[in-house]
Scaffold this motif. Structure first.
Motif, PDB file in Angstrom:
ATOM      1  N   ALA A  78       0.843  -1.198   0.000  1.00 20.54           N
ATOM      2  CA  ALA A  78       0.000   0.000   0.000  1.00 20.54           C
ATOM      3  C   ALA A  78       0.876   1.246   0.000  1.00 20.54           C
ATOM      4  O   ALA A  78       1.843   1.325   0.764  1.00 20.54           O
ATOM      5  CB  ALA A  78      -0.917   0.005   1.210  1.00 20.54           C
ATOM      6  N   PRO A  79       0.594   2.233  -0.846  1.00 19.33           N
ATOM      7  CA  PRO A  79       1.393   3.464  -0.864  1.00 19.33           C
ATOM      8  C   PRO A  79       1.198   4.256   0.419  1.00 19.33           C
ATOM      9  O   PRO A  79       0.186   4.119   1.100  1.00 19.33           O
ATOM     10  CB  PRO A  79       0.846   4.212  -2.083  1.00 19.33           C
ATOM     11  N   TRP A  80       2.169   5.111   0.723  1.00 11.39           N
ATOM     12  CA  TRP A  80       2.098   5.870   1.972  1.00 11.39           C
ATOM     13  C   TRP A  80       0.886   6.791   2.013  1.00 11.39           C
ATOM     14  O   TRP A  80       0.400   7.138   3.096  1.00 11.39           O
ATOM     15  CB  TRP A  80       3.378   6.680   2.167  1.00 11.39           C
ATOM     16  N   GLN A  81       0.386   7.167   0.837  1.00 13.02           N
ATOM     17  CA  GLN A  81      -0.769   8.062   0.818  1.00 13.02           C
ATOM     18  C   GLN A  81      -2.001   7.419   1.448  1.00 13.02           C
ATOM     19  O   GLN A  81      -2.857   8.118   2.001  1.00 13.02           O
ATOM     20  CB  GLN A  81      -1.099   8.479  -0.615  1.00 13.02           C
ATOM     21  N   ALA A  82      -2.105   6.086   1.354  1.00 10.91           N
ATOM     22  CA  ALA A  82      -3.287   5.402   1.885  1.00 10.91           C
ATOM     23  C   ALA A  82      -3.407   5.553   3.395  1.00 10.91           C
ATOM     24  O   ALA A  82      -4.446   6.032   3.894  1.00 10.91           O
ATOM     25  CB  ALA A  82      -3.269   3.932   1.476  1.00 10.91           C
ATOM     26  N   PRO A  83      -2.387   5.173   4.187  1.00  9.13           N
ATOM     27  CA  PRO A  83      -2.524   5.371   5.635  1.00  9.13           C
ATOM     28  C   PRO A  83      -2.559   6.840   6.033  1.00  9.13           C
ATOM     29  O   PRO A  83      -3.237   7.206   7.005  1.00  9.13           O
ATOM     30  CB  PRO A  83      -1.283   4.674   6.209  1.00  9.13           C
ATOM     31  N   ALA A  84      -1.863   7.694   5.278  1.00  7.65           N
ATOM     32  CA  ALA A  84      -1.871   9.123   5.613  1.00  7.65           C
ATOM     33  C   ALA A  84      -3.264   9.713   5.422  1.00  7.65           C
ATOM     34  O   ALA A  84      -3.777  10.439   6.297  1.00  7.65           O
ATOM     35  CB  ALA A  84      -0.844   9.864   4.752  1.00  7.65           C
ATOM     36  N   LEU A  85      -3.871   9.420   4.287  1.00  7.47           N
ATOM     37  CA  LEU A  85      -5.218   9.935   4.025  1.00  7.47           C
ATOM     38  C   LEU A  85      -6.215   9.336   5.003  1.00  7.47           C
ATOM     39  O   LEU A  85      -7.147  10.022   5.466  1.00  7.47           O
ATOM     40  CB  LEU A  85      -5.621   9.601   2.591  1.00  7.47           C
ATOM     41  N   THR A  86      -6.030   8.067   5.351  1.00  2.00           N
ATOM     42  CA  THR A  86      -6.904   7.426   6.335  1.00  2.00           C
ATOM     43  C   THR A  86      -6.812   8.122   7.679  1.00  2.00           C
ATOM     44  O   THR A  86      -7.825   8.382   8.340  1.00  2.00           O
ATOM     45  CB  THR A  86      -6.540   5.942   6.491  1.00  2.00           C
ATOM     46  N   ALA A  87      -5.588   8.447   8.099  1.00  2.00           N
ATOM     47  CA  ALA A  87      -5.402   9.104   9.392  1.00  2.00           C
ATOM     48  C   ALA A  87      -6.086  10.466   9.425  1.00  2.00           C
ATOM     49  O   ALA A  87      -6.737  10.822  10.413  1.00  2.00           O
ATOM     50  CB  ALA A  87      -3.911   9.250   9.688  1.00  2.00           C
ATOM     51  N   VAL A  88      -5.968  11.231   8.339  1.00  2.00           N
ATOM     52  CA  VAL A  88      -6.573  12.560   8.289  1.00  2.00           C
ATOM     53  C   VAL A  88      -8.090  12.465   8.402  1.00  2.00           C
ATOM     54  O   VAL A  88      -8.725  13.198   9.182  1.00  2.00           O
ATOM     55  CB  VAL A  88      -6.183  13.288   6.992  1.00  2.00           C
ATOM     56  N   THR A  89      -8.688  11.558   7.639  1.00  2.00           N
ATOM     57  CA  THR A  89     -10.155  11.444   7.669  1.00  2.00           C
ATOM     58  C   THR A  89     -10.647  10.858   8.984  1.00  2.00           C
ATOM     59  O   THR A  89     -11.691  11.280   9.504  1.00  2.00           O
ATOM     60  CB  THR A  89     -10.652  10.582   6.498  1.00  2.00           C
ATOM     61  N   GLN A  90      -9.909   9.909   9.531  1.00  4.76           N
ATOM     62  CA  GLN A  90     -10.373   9.264  10.757  1.00  4.76           C
ATOM     63  C   GLN A  90     -10.203  10.141  11.988  1.00  4.76           C
ATOM     64  O   GLN A  90     -10.881   9.920  12.993  1.00  4.76           O
ATOM     65  CB  GLN A  90      -9.659   7.917  10.948  1.00  4.76           C
TER      66      GLN A  90
END
Length: 314
Positions: free
Chosen positions: A210-222
């Motif tokens: 998974a690219p780093w953008q996936a967990p980063a974007l998840t963290a922002v939304t969550q």
């Protein structure tokens, strides 16, 4: 000036804003990068630590057993329902699951009226019915009509509905027992973290590639999701569960639809348009009813402390 009696409106408004924005962008990690829903849960559980820090700062953590009981009940019903939702969606149709799950405020209202003896005025009842209808309409989406309507997903959806409805009740009950917001939310955070191993087992281990953008974007939304959960605790500690639950569950999707219209150029369906009208009308009626009740109570309190005309005569 917002009085203590009306302060729930502020926190309910903040909840609608945070959950409305979260709802508009929450699916991006999965739709853009194929990020597993279970991993979204794991990151959400850790983001709960952020609002938990602010909730507990300046507040004493209530160590009474009753605080632990209601805090864990609120936490496990919420986080456990989220995990069950992933399982239900893996073998059932979303267009049937979400309308059923969205009825959770009905459970909250019934429990609040029956167990907490909450009384709501006639206008509030009409508003609650309109808000609940709006919630269902928001959840209705097109389907192929060939899904198994009696599959294993059905009991899971019912359990989720009851769990999330009971969660709001436990939050309100805890507040009535004198448990502060920080303690309730602290136990909710602990509950979410405790279920991380379950999410990892459901996922079959940590995802790779998974690219780093996936967990980063998840963290922002969550983070928005986690902060909204804190505002729910604060709203329920100050307002009636039979009013707060329908209002917040109805108005958050309205903001999500508006943002989706602005960002994705997506028009709401006929059901969504009707739902927006019902949500706004129902919420307005419930807020007006609560305001009127508070005004009447203020008048009664003023009359009770005012001296009678006879008392001023010699």
């Amino acid at each position: 000036m917002i009085t203590v009696r009306r302060s729930w409106i502020l926190y309910a408004t903040l909840l609608v804003v945070f959950w409305g924005v979260w709802g508009a962008f929450s699916n991006l990690p999965t739709s853009l990068y194929g990020y597993p829903n279970e991993m979204v849960y794991v990151i959400w559980a850790f983001t709960m630590l952020i609002p938990a820090y602010f909730a507990l700062r300046g507040n004493r953590f209530d160590r009474r057993p009753v605080a632990a009981v209601y805090g864990l009940l609120a936490g496990l019903t919420g986080a456990g329902g989220q995990l069950l939702l992933f399982q239900a969606l893996s073998n059932g149709p979303a267009y049937l699951i979400f309308p059923l799950v969205s009825l959770s405020p009905v459970i909250t209202v019934l429990m609040a009226v029956a167990l907490l003896r909450e009384r709501i005025q006639r206008l509030a009842v009409i508003g609650a019915v309109a808000a609940l209808a709006a919630i269902v309409l928001f959840s209705i989406s097109g389907g192929d009509g060939n899904a198994d309507v009696t599959g294993p997903w059905l009991p899971l959806a019912i359990v989720i509905c009851v769990a999330w409805g009971a969660q709001a009740f436990f939050m309100r009950k805890g507040a009535l027992l004198g448990i502060n917001d920080g303690t309730i939310f602290g136990w909710m955070t602990i509950s979410g973290l405790l279920l991380i191993p379950v999410a990892l087992v459901m996922m079959g281990g940590l995802p790779s590639g998974a690219p780093w953008q996936a967990p980063a974007l998840t963290a922002v939304t969550q983070v928005l999701n986690a902060a909204g959960a804190l505002f729910l605790v604060m709203a329920l500690s100050r307002g009636k569960a039979a009013v707060v639950a329908p209002i917040t569950n109805a108005l958050a999707p309205v903001l999500t639809i508006v943002l989706s219209l602005a960002v994705y150029q997506t028009l709401p369906s006929v059901y969504g348009a009707i739902g927006i009208v019902l949500a706004l009308a129902g919420s307005t009626l419930m807020v007006y009813s609560d305001e009127k009740r508070n005004d009447d109570a203020s008048v009664r309190d003023a009359d009770a402390v005012a001296p009678s005309p006879d008392a001023t005569q010699p």
